[in-house]
Write a protein that holds these residues in place. Structure first.
Motif, short mmCIF file in Angstrom:
data_model
loop_
_atom_site.label_atom_id
_atom_site.label_comp_id
_atom_site.label_asym_id
_atom_site.label_seq_id
_atom_site.Cartn_x
_atom_site.Cartn_y
_atom_site.Cartn_z
N ILE A 8 -18.90 -7.59 17.70
CA ILE A 8 -19.32 -7.00 16.44
C ILE A 8 -18.40 -5.84 16.06
O ILE A 8 -18.05 -5.67 14.89
N ARG A 12 -16.48 -5.46 12.43
CA ARG A 12 -16.59 -4.26 11.60
C ARG A 12 -15.22 -3.65 11.32
O ARG A 12 -14.96 -3.18 10.21
N ASP A 18 -21.14 -4.46 7.98
CA ASP A 18 -21.76 -5.61 8.67
C ASP A 18 -21.45 -6.91 7.92
O ASP A 18 -22.33 -7.72 7.65
#
Length: 83
Positions: A8, A12, A18
């Motif tokens: 993640i 980003r 997101d």
């Protein structure tokens, strides 16, 4: 079934915020640009680790050949979406 774990933190960094759908679109476009048929891709998130550094968007792609899967893995690294 090929499984890809996109951290993640890297999503980003690459797309901002997101924007997980942008990461999924990138994979879909990558496959389409190479003449690959559309695959069924399932998405989930692994956020169980206490340290967010290890959280990932998990993509499972049915029917992907080994050669295309390895090329996609290299493409994800080159794009900054995988370690």
């Amino acid at each position: 079934m090929a499984v890809f774990r996109l951290p993640i933190r890297l999503i980003r960094e690459r797309f901002g915020g997101d924007n997980f759908d942008d990461a999924g679109d990138w994979v879909d476009d990558w496959l389409r640009d190479r003449g690959e048929r559309r695959y069924r891709i399932e998405y989930s998130f692994d956020a169980e680790h206490v340290n967010p550094w290890f959280h990932a968007m998990v993509m499972q792609i049915d029917g992907l050949s080994d050669a295309v899967g390895e090329a996609l893995r290299r493409g994800l690294v080159e794009e900054g979406l995988s370690d």
